[in-house]
Design a protein around this motif. Structure first.
Motif, PDB file in Angstrom:
ATOM      1  N   LYS A   1       0.817  -1.194   0.000  1.00 38.56           N
ATOM      2  CA  LYS A   1       0.000   0.000   0.000  1.00 38.56           C
ATOM      3  C   LYS A   1       0.863   1.261   0.000  1.00 38.56           C
ATOM      4  CE  LYS A   1      -4.475  -0.761  -0.020  1.00 38.56           C
ATOM      5  NZ  LYS A   1      -5.377  -0.066  -0.937  1.00 38.56           N
ATOM      6  N   ARG A   2       1.898   1.212   0.833  1.00 38.29           N
ATOM      7  CA  ARG A   2       2.762   2.388   0.896  1.00 38.29           C
ATOM      8  C   ARG A   2       3.577   2.541  -0.378  1.00 38.29           C
ATOM      9  NH1 ARG A   2       4.070   1.608   7.337  1.00 38.29           N
ATOM     10  NH2 ARG A   2       2.082   2.522   8.022  1.00 38.29           N
ATOM     11  N   ALA A   3       3.942   1.414  -1.008  1.00 42.29           N
ATOM     12  CA  ALA A   3       4.625   1.481  -2.298  1.00 42.29           C
ATOM     13  C   ALA A   3       3.696   2.049  -3.361  1.00 42.29           C
ATOM     14  CB  ALA A   3       5.121   0.089  -2.700  1.00 42.29           C
ATOM     15  N   GLN A   4       2.410   1.657  -3.299  1.00 40.41           N
ATOM     16  CA  GLN A   4       1.441   2.202  -4.250  1.00 40.41           C
ATOM     17  C   GLN A   4       1.275   3.696  -4.048  1.00 40.41           C
ATOM     18  OE1 GLN A   4      -2.037  -0.152  -3.490  1.00 40.41           O
ATOM     19  NE2 GLN A   4      -1.453  -1.778  -4.928  1.00 40.41           N
ATOM     20  N   GLU A   5       1.253   4.101  -2.772  1.00 39.43           N
ATOM     21  CA  GLU A   5       1.143   5.526  -2.497  1.00 39.43           C
ATOM     22  C   GLU A   5       2.365   6.269  -3.020  1.00 39.43           C
ATOM     23  OE1 GLU A   5      -0.687   8.914  -1.400  1.00 39.43           O
ATOM     24  OE2 GLU A   5      -1.551   6.883  -1.336  1.00 39.43           O
ATOM     25  N   ASP A   6       3.549   5.686  -2.802  1.00 37.69           N
ATOM     26  CA  ASP A   6       4.775   6.290  -3.338  1.00 37.69           C
ATOM     27  C   ASP A   6       4.711   6.361  -4.855  1.00 37.69           C
ATOM     28  OD1 ASP A   6       5.714   6.508  -0.773  1.00 37.69           O
ATOM     29  OD2 ASP A   6       6.983   4.706  -0.876  1.00 37.69           O
ATOM     30  N   LEU A   7       4.166   5.289  -5.476  1.00 36.85           N
ATOM     31  CA  LEU A   7       4.063   5.271  -6.933  1.00 36.85           C
ATOM     32  C   LEU A   7       3.095   6.340  -7.408  1.00 36.85           C
ATOM     33  CD1 LEU A   7       4.709   3.988  -9.662  1.00 36.85           C
ATOM     34  CD2 LEU A   7       2.865   2.336  -9.241  1.00 36.85           C
ATOM     35  N   ARG A   8       1.960   6.479  -6.713  1.00 36.65           N
ATOM     36  CA  ARG A   8       1.013   7.527  -7.097  1.00 36.65           C
ATOM     37  C   ARG A   8       1.653   8.901  -6.997  1.00 36.65           C
ATOM     38  NH1 ARG A   8      -2.901   4.157  -4.582  1.00 36.65           N
ATOM     39  NH2 ARG A   8      -2.524   5.131  -2.566  1.00 36.65           N
ATOM     40  N   GLU A   9       2.418   9.102  -5.909  1.00 40.32           N
ATOM     41  CA  GLU A   9       3.095  10.393  -5.764  1.00 40.32           C
ATOM     42  C   GLU A   9       4.119  10.584  -6.874  1.00 40.32           C
ATOM     43  OE1 GLU A   9       4.742  10.495  -1.880  1.00 40.32           O
ATOM     44  OE2 GLU A   9       2.793  10.568  -0.840  1.00 40.32           O
ATOM     45  N   SER A  10       4.833   9.496  -7.203  1.00 39.77           N
ATOM     46  CA  SER A  10       5.826   9.574  -8.271  1.00 39.77           C
ATOM     47  C   SER A  10       5.166   9.884  -9.601  1.00 39.77           C
ATOM     48  CB  SER A  10       6.612   8.262  -8.353  1.00 39.77           C
ATOM     49  OG  SER A  10       7.526   8.277  -9.422  1.00 39.77           O
ATOM     50  N   LEU A  11       4.028   9.205  -9.874  1.00 37.86           N
ATOM     51  CA  LEU A  11       3.312   9.462 -11.124  1.00 37.86           C
ATOM     52  C   LEU A  11       2.793  10.891 -11.164  1.00 37.86           C
ATOM     53  CD1 LEU A  11       1.313   6.123 -11.533  1.00 37.86           C
ATOM     54  CD2 LEU A  11       3.272   6.900 -12.899  1.00 37.86           C
ATOM     55  N   GLU A  12       2.328  11.379 -10.018  1.00 38.29           N
ATOM     56  CA  GLU A  12       1.841  12.754  -9.986  1.00 38.29           C
ATOM     57  C   GLU A  12       2.978  13.740 -10.248  1.00 38.29           C
ATOM     58  OE1 GLU A  12      -0.848  15.888  -9.664  1.00 38.29           O
ATOM     59  OE2 GLU A  12      -1.100  13.735 -10.022  1.00 38.29           O
ATOM     60  N   ARG A  13       4.147  13.452  -9.631  1.00 40.50           N
ATOM     61  CA  ARG A  13       5.306  14.310  -9.902  1.00 40.50           C
ATOM     62  C   ARG A  13       5.692  14.237 -11.376  1.00 40.50           C
ATOM     63  NH1 ARG A  13       7.001  12.267  -4.778  1.00 40.50           N
ATOM     64  NH2 ARG A  13       8.262  10.642  -5.799  1.00 40.50           N
ATOM     65  N   PHE A  14       5.614  13.020 -11.941  1.00 37.38           N
ATOM     66  CA  PHE A  14       5.931  12.855 -13.371  1.00 37.38           C
ATOM     67  C   PHE A  14       4.952  13.666 -14.220  1.00 37.38           C
ATOM     68  CE2 PHE A  14       4.731  10.600 -17.267  1.00 37.38           C
ATOM     69  CZ  PHE A  14       5.938  10.627 -17.948  1.00 37.38           C
ATOM     70  N   ARG A  15       3.648  13.589 -13.855  1.00 33.35           N
ATOM     71  CA  ARG A  15       2.656  14.322 -14.637  1.00 33.35           C
ATOM     72  C   ARG A  15       2.899  15.828 -14.564  1.00 33.35           C
ATOM     73  NH1 ARG A  15      -1.549  17.242 -14.011  1.00 33.35           N
ATOM     74  NH2 ARG A  15      -1.443  17.121 -11.741  1.00 33.35           N
ATOM     75  N   ILE A  16       3.186  16.296 -13.352  1.00 30.79           N
ATOM     76  CA  ILE A  16       3.436  17.733 -13.194  1.00 30.79           C
ATOM     77  C   ILE A  16       4.676  18.135 -13.982  1.00 30.79           C
ATOM     78  CG2 ILE A  16       4.065  19.499 -11.527  1.00 30.79           C
ATOM     79  CD1 ILE A  16       2.350  17.975  -9.461  1.00 30.79           C
ATOM     80  N   ALA A  17       5.724  17.292 -13.872  1.00 33.74           N
ATOM     81  CA  ALA A  17       6.960  17.599 -14.598  1.00 33.74           C
ATOM     82  C   ALA A  17       6.716  17.619 -16.095  1.00 33.74           C
ATOM     83  CB  ALA A  17       8.040  16.578 -14.240  1.00 33.74           C
ATOM     84  N   GLN A  18       5.932  16.657 -16.594  1.00 34.22           N
ATOM     85  CA  GLN A  18       5.661  16.616 -18.021  1.00 34.22           C
ATOM     86  C   GLN A  18       4.805  17.791 -18.460  1.00 34.22           C
ATOM     87  OE1 GLN A  18       6.857  14.781 -20.429  1.00 34.22           O
ATOM     88  NE2 GLN A  18       8.181  13.704 -18.986  1.00 34.22           N
ATOM     89  N   ASP A  19       3.822  18.151 -17.622  1.00 30.87           N
ATOM     90  CA  ASP A  19       2.973  19.282 -17.983  1.00 30.87           C
ATOM     91  C   ASP A  19       3.755  20.590 -17.994  1.00 30.87           C
ATOM     92  OD1 ASP A  19       0.832  17.635 -18.301  1.00 30.87           O
ATOM     93  OD2 ASP A  19      -0.063  18.052 -16.327  1.00 30.87           O
ATOM     94  N   MET A  20       4.779  20.688 -17.129  1.00 33.04           N
ATOM     95  CA  MET A  20       5.581  21.913 -17.072  1.00 33.04           C
ATOM     96  C   MET A  20       6.742  21.886 -18.056  1.00 33.04           C
ATOM     97  SD  MET A  20       5.692  22.476 -12.934  1.00 33.04           S
ATOM     98  CE  MET A  20       6.661  23.982 -13.106  1.00 33.04           C
ATOM     99  N   SER A  21       7.043  20.725 -18.599  1.00 31.84           N
ATOM    100  CA  SER A  21       8.200  20.593 -19.481  1.00 31.84           C
ATOM    101  C   SER A  21       7.941  21.287 -20.812  1.00 31.84           C
ATOM    102  CB  SER A  21       8.505  19.108 -19.736  1.00 31.84           C
ATOM    103  OG  SER A  21       9.508  18.971 -20.718  1.00 31.84           O
TER     104      SER A  21
END
Length: 662
Positions: free
Chosen positions: A430-450
């Motif tokens: 569960k905590r790995a999934q939460e970390d993954l969701r946070e990572s994906l969200e950071r990826f999405r933000i990074a891609q949207d700002m890129s």
């Protein structure tokens, strides 16, 4: 069409009878089926065989006459005489076999009185018969009194009756033979089925007499008991070859054997578990069922099911139950008078469950959950009650605030009104999934700002596995701006539907190659598709990604323009726009090739440039230099080279130009 009963008619014997009848009486005969087909004939007159049955029209009249007579006969009518369409008298008698009218016996080809010769002359003329020969055949046709015909017909009726009875007897014999053959075949099939079933049945089977002697056994029985058929059928079931033990390991006395009990009690004895100990081999555990047989010399039939694997599985299950890392608990649901679940009782717990929950088996087994945990939520009882009552398993996840852990719970029904639960600690997942969701969200933000475009496409393949198109999986804001698309609406859309001009492009071919080969490719391309907001240079990095392809698109347009400016500045004079001294020196080497000869060279300068600079300023001097450069350039061909050599000096290189042409 011949009927089935007609097929049994013995035409060889019938023909012999009719031939003898013809020779003794002179009466002709024929057997004709209901469609008018002649099946047998005897002693026919020449007028019929040589004339009426030869000519197609008169032959058709013969068939029509026969069928009309047969169809007009009344039920129960013994025979009927008539004059056929060709002028002769015939008599028809039905042949009935086993109640079925299968054919007709015809006799005739005679007259009751002297024939009308003129009628037959006219018939000869009509159908092209030779009159003399035809009339001679007519003379051969006898005139018979009706009394004689009646006597002869009575005889033929008796003959028909004989033929029918003979045929019916043959039918009965054939049917009896067929029935016997079917019964014998069914018996053989039944015996073969029994033998195959007996020998291939997955359970061991043995049949014994009242003394316990095994009279017959199948292959599986010999395998389970460890003896050949010969050995097993020469020993008593309680002989010294076997040692039979109970499930607790104590030797089982013979009066507890299922076969012995079935014989004594005269009833089926089911599911007796026993172990067969044999020298130098493991114990074979059997589930035995025996039934009494009320057959001469046979007493009981016994079946053996090998449960050794089940016993081993039970031992392994107990080991697993105790050693498994997941928590396991067995419960019994408790319902009210209306059948609604209101509580449940603990039946068993494993050590892992104790460690996870803090509940100890010795303290809770036999007690209800409301006794152990009075504040438990009602939803737990309802969920588990549905599993225990309907048999529908459930899987759900729950968070324990007390333990600060996540659990995955699997509940299923092992028996009516019971349910088992398996608890799996999924906190790390569960905590790995939460970390993954946070990572994906950071990826999405990074891609949207890129500023770089990023796209994921999924290949669409034809029946041969070749990539023919792509569908969108993801695109960031940067590539969406370039494509003029909406990142949310473009998902699952086809690439060629939105951008049909891509089909034969280098970009699309690169996408296909990466999707097919799984090998990364990089390319720089000028893209001026009409769908683009503006033409641009791109550096595309196309990467295979778990069956999809990912494309990183970097806009190189500004860099390309900068490179073009730097390249231009390297070879051109910054003021006049003419080629500079460096470019001129490179061109001099290039023009050494004979194909450019003759080469003319003109050197010019601008007079008074210093005076202009001093008097009017350098801006005016620069304007004079630019005007001079423009004048020189205007008088040159495209292949000529005009360069500012330095200061106010200019040089013109004119390839393939003689002095006279300058």
């Amino acid at each position: 069409m011949k009927t089935k009963n007609l097929a049994y008619l013995d035409f060889e014997r019938v023909n012999n009878l009719l031939e003898g009848f013809n020779k003794s009486t002179g009466f002709v005969t024929a057997i004709v089926d209901p469609e008018g087909n002649v099946l047998s004939k005897s002693g026919w007159r020449n007028i019929c065989t040589e004339f009426h049955r030869i000519h197609p029209e008169t032959a058709a009249r013969c068939t029509l006459s026969d069928t009309m007579l047969a169809h007009e006969m009344n039920e129960g009518e013994r025979y009927r005489a008539y004059t056929c369409l060709n002028g002769l008298v015939d008599v028809a008698m039905p042949i009935v076999i086993h109640g079925e009218h299968v054919a007709n016996l015809f006799s005739g080809q005679f007259f009751f009185e002297e024939p009308d010769v003129d009628f037959f002359k006219a018939q000869a003329a009509c159908y092209g018969f030779d009159e003399q020969t035809y009339l001679e055949a007519l003379k051969e046709v006898p005139v018979v009194s009706q009394e004689k015909v009646k006597v002869v017909m009575d005889f033929l009726l008796d003959m028909i009756q004989l033929i029918s009875e003979m045929t019916y007897q043959k039918i009965e014999q054939s049917e009896l033979n067929e029935t016997l053959q079917k019964r014998e075949a069914a018996l053989r099939e039944s015996e073969e089925k029994y033998r195959v079933l007996f020998d291939t049945f997955p359970l061991g089977i043995s049949i014994s007499d009242s003394f316990g002697n095994i009279l017959e056994s199948n292959t599986r029985a010999t395998e389970l008991l460890g003896l050949s058929k010969t050995e097993i059928e020469t020993r008593r079931i309680d002989g010294n070859q076997w040692s039979i033990i109970r499930p607790d390991g104590i030797e089982m006395p013979s009066d507890e054997y299922a076969s012995v009990r079935a014989m004594k009690e005269q009833r089926i004895i089911k599911n007796v578990e026993m172990g067969v100990k044999k020298p130098d081999s493991d114990i074979v555990w059997l589930n035995v069922t025996a039934a009494p047989l009320s057959l001469e010399k046979l007493c009981t039939v016994t079946t053996y099911q090998d449960i050794s694997l089940r016993r081993k599985a039970e031992r392994n299950y107990q080991t697993l139950f105790n050693e498994m890392l997941d928590g396991f608990a067995l419960h019994e649901i408790i319902c009210d008078e209306s059948g609604n679940p209101v509580d449940y009782r603990f039946l068993n717990l494993n050590p892992a469950f104790e460690r996870m929950t803090g509940l100890k088996a010795k303290e809770v087994v036999g007690r209800t959950v409301l006794e152990v945990l009075p504040d438990i939520e009602r939803s737990w009882i309802d969920t588990y009650g549905k599993v225990a009552l309907t048999g529908e398993p459930v899987v759900f996840e729950d968070y324990s605030k007390v333990l600060d852990k996540y659990f995955e719970v699997t509940a299923f029904r092992p028996a009516p009104n019971q349910f088992s639960c398996i608890f799996n600690d999924i906190t790390a997942r569960k905590r790995a999934q939460e970390d993954l969701r946070e990572s994906l969200e950071r990826f999405r933000i990074a891609q949207d700002m890129s500023p770089d475009g990023f796209t994921i496409l999924r290949p669409i393949r034809d029946g041969q596995g070749q990539v023919v198109d792509f569908s969108w999986v993801y695109e960031n804001a940067a590539i969406a701006r370039l494509n003029g698309t909406d990142p949310d609406l473009v998902v699952d859309k086809r690439l060629l539907d939105l951008f049909p001009d891509h089909r034969d492009s280098r970009i699309f071919q690169t996408y296909q190659q990466v999707a097919q080969s799984g090998v990364l490719q990089t390319l720089e391309v000028w893209h001026a598709d009409k769908s683009m907001q503006k033409p641009a240079w791109f550096r595309l990095v196309v990467v295979p990604m778990s069956g999809d392809i990912a494309i990183l698109a970097q806009d190189l347009t500004d860099r390309k323009h900068t490179e073009e400016r730097l390249e231009y500045q390297q070879d051109h004079d910054f003021l006049t726009g003419l080629y500079n001294r460096g470019f001129l020196e490179k061109e001099l080497k290039r023009l050494e090739d004979e194909r450019f000869l003759p080469v003319s060279l003109i050197i010019a300068d601008t007079n008074g440039l210093k005076l202009i600079n001093d008097s009017f300023g350098h801006a005016m001097g620069d304007a004079v230099l630019c005007k001079a450069a423009e004048l020189l350039q205007s008088h040159c061909h495209d292949a000529d080279i005009v360069a500012r050599y330095g200061g106010d000096e200019f040089i013109m290189l004119l390839p393939n130009t003689s002095r006279a042409e300058t």
